[in-house]
Design a protein around this motif. Structure first.
Motif, short mmCIF file in Angstrom:
data_model
loop_
_atom_site.label_atom_id
_atom_site.label_comp_id
_atom_site.label_asym_id
_atom_site.label_seq_id
_atom_site.Cartn_x
_atom_site.Cartn_y
_atom_site.Cartn_z
N TYR A 278 0.83 -1.21 0.00
CA TYR A 278 0.00 0.00 0.00
C TYR A 278 0.86 1.26 0.00
O TYR A 278 0.57 2.23 -0.71
CB TYR A 278 -0.93 0.00 1.22
CG TYR A 278 -2.25 -0.71 1.00
CD1 TYR A 278 -2.29 -2.04 0.61
CD2 TYR A 278 -3.45 -0.04 1.18
CE1 TYR A 278 -3.50 -2.68 0.42
CE2 TYR A 278 -4.66 -0.68 0.99
CZ TYR A 278 -4.68 -2.01 0.62
OH TYR A 278 -5.87 -2.64 0.41
N GLN A 346 -4.89 6.48 -3.16
CA GLN A 346 -4.00 5.71 -2.29
C GLN A 346 -4.28 6.00 -0.82
O GLN A 346 -4.25 5.10 0.02
CB GLN A 346 -2.54 6.03 -2.62
CG GLN A 346 -2.10 5.56 -4.00
CD GLN A 346 -2.29 6.62 -5.08
OE1 GLN A 346 -3.20 7.45 -5.00
NE2 GLN A 346 -1.43 6.60 -6.09
N ASP A 349 -7.40 4.13 0.23
CA ASP A 349 -7.12 2.70 0.43
C ASP A 349 -6.49 2.44 1.79
O ASP A 349 -6.87 1.50 2.50
CB ASP A 349 -6.19 2.19 -0.67
CG ASP A 349 -6.89 2.03 -2.02
OD1 ASP A 349 -8.13 2.02 -2.04
OD2 ASP A 349 -6.18 1.93 -3.04
N ILE A 350 -5.52 3.29 2.17
CA ILE A 350 -4.84 3.11 3.45
C ILE A 350 -5.82 3.34 4.61
O ILE A 350 -5.85 2.56 5.57
CB ILE A 350 -3.63 4.07 3.55
CG1 ILE A 350 -2.53 3.62 2.59
CG2 ILE A 350 -3.12 4.15 4.99
CD1 ILE A 350 -1.36 4.58 2.49
#
Length: 447
Positions: A278, A346, A349-350
């Motif tokens: 990730y 991103q 997503d984290i």
């Protein structure tokens, strides 16, 4: 809004304007703000307040204190970088008024250092626990004693508003609280409005509230001195954010995204291989593959990626801020800086992984359930004792409990709203361990 006014060095009680060009360069006023915060009792109590997992016994998890220090470091970097570019765009701030790019960094660092100073024990569930005691618990019996806004202040108890109170509220012999500069107080206030109306617009500044009714006039003075734009008329006080608030928020968001994620990895709640993947997605354009592959241990690879990710997001936040400076100064920028980030996918997503694996983990849920009970029981005992004492009906047990409160919170000659809010603020001031200790005493589990 204009920068010269927004960068006000004024403090509570000042009778003359403080000029930047007359400041002592060895200890600037904005740096004094940082010092006053870090030496305050309220800041020290953050060393035993949870950031992610309440009452964790591991060495990996950040407390509110370490989190606040990290956010202030990131905030200083963001502020300096943005300040350098702002002075290039507005050279008169330097040539006429004497401001330097470090001033921006000092303001953001101080405000970021204080950003969690008003948070109750047990994380954000502590805020909810205080509010629900008065909204649906036994504290609902006090509703008739309060105005609509006073009641809203406590049923939606807000750590940001409590923080503003801690920083500014006067006590006997101590006028103006910590007496911070108005620029720092403005940058600190993420939600420059009172508790009602609740979420009147989708603007991020209207998401929550930033001051209680008891500090309404104090904030009005700060806002008008800074030249913040009023966004509502009549008796409902509301202003646009101080532009530097967006940088404080970005620093917090960066640490929240990256470092809480790292905590989850260290706790084994997130697979290291999965997590590294990730982070690599976030920094793939800046990673030095040769250096990364030379790191033999996962913790070193994680540390490298974390530093790179933070630096990447700092640069992106500053870019967004500078590109949108005009809209921010006009009060028309309605979202956080990272919401406009080119790395938004991103980041999302984290955060989603952190929510599912960390914030909603069984350990967190179990500790938060205990926190609700602890806070509710403490509030019940103290509000009952204080209100009975005011009415001259205190039992011997009530009198004993009142003697366990600090002198400032024992006063019953105050208006009902002030007594109840002060009690909320006392409970909010407790560390996680102190709240557990008091609860054990109340329950007769500890002598």
């Amino acid at each position: 809004m204009d920068w010269e006014t927004l960068l006000s060095l004024k403090r509570h009680g000042d009778t003359h304007k403080r000029l930047r060009k007359e400041q002592d360069e060895t200890r600037l006023g904005f740096e004094v703000d940082y010092d006053r915060i870090i030496f305050s009792a309220a800041f020290r109590s953050l060393q035993d307040k949870t950031q992610v997992i309440p009452l964790s016994k591991t060495d990996f998890v950040h407390t509110r204190l370490t989190h606040s220090l990290e956010v202030s470091v990131v905030g200083r970097s963001i502020g300096r970088s943005a300040g350098k570019q702002l002075l290039e765009k507005h050279p008169h701030l330097k040539t006429v008024h004497g401001y330097r790019f470090n001033d921006f960094g000092a303001i953001v660092a101080a405000a970021a250092l204080a950003h969690d100073i008003g948070n109750p024990p047990f994380g954000h569930s502590g805020e909810k626990a205080i509010g629900e005691y008065f909204k649906t618990g036994n504290g609902k019996r006090f509703q008739g004693l309060l105005s609509e806004k006073e009641y809203q202040d406590i049923i939606d108890f807000e750590g940001n508003a409590n923080g503003f109170k801690l920083l500014t509220a006067s006590k006997e012999g101590v006028a103006g609280g910590l007496r911070l500069s108005y620029a720092t107080l403005g940058a600190f206030t993420k939600y420059p409005k009172e508790s009602l109306p609740k979420k009147p617009t989708p603007h991020i500044a209207d998401k929550k509230f930033g001051f209680f009714q008891s500090e309404k006039e104090t904030f009005r003075d700060v806002a008008t001195t800074l030249g913040l734009r009023a966004t509502r008329t009549g008796n409902d006080l509301s202003f646009s954010r101080h532009p530097l608030t967006f940088l404080v928020e970005a620093a917090d968001d960066i640490c929240y995204t990256i470092i809480d994620f790292e905590d989850g990895i260290n706790l084994g709640l997130i697979s290291e291989d999965y997590a590294l993947e990730y982070l690599i997605k976030l920094v793939k354009d800046r990673i030095n593959t040769k250096k990364y592959n030379s790191l033999a241990y996962k913790e070193d690879r994680l540390s490298y990626l974390r530093a790179l990710a933070i630096n990447t997001l700092i640069n992106d936040a500053v870019r967004i801020f500078i590109e949108n400076e005009e809209a921010i100064l006009a009060g028309d920028f309605e979202v956080s800086l990272l919401d406009q980030s080119r790395y938004n996918a991103q980041i999302t997503d984290i955060i989603d992984l952190s929510v599912n694996n960390i914030y909603q983990s069984q350990e967190v849920i179990e500790k938060e359930i205990a926190g609700y009970k602890i806070i509710s029981d403490i509030l019940e005992v103290y509000t009952t004792a204080l209100m009975r004492s005011k009415q001259g009906k205190a039992s011997n047990y009530d009198k004993l409990m009142l003697r366990t409160l600090p002198a400032f919170y024992q006063r019953t000659e105050l208006p009902d709203a002030e007594i109840l809010l002060n009690t909320c603020c006392y409970v909010a001031s407790l560390s996680d361990s102190a709240a557990v200790h008091i609860h054990n005493k109340i329950m007769g589990k500890q002598l």
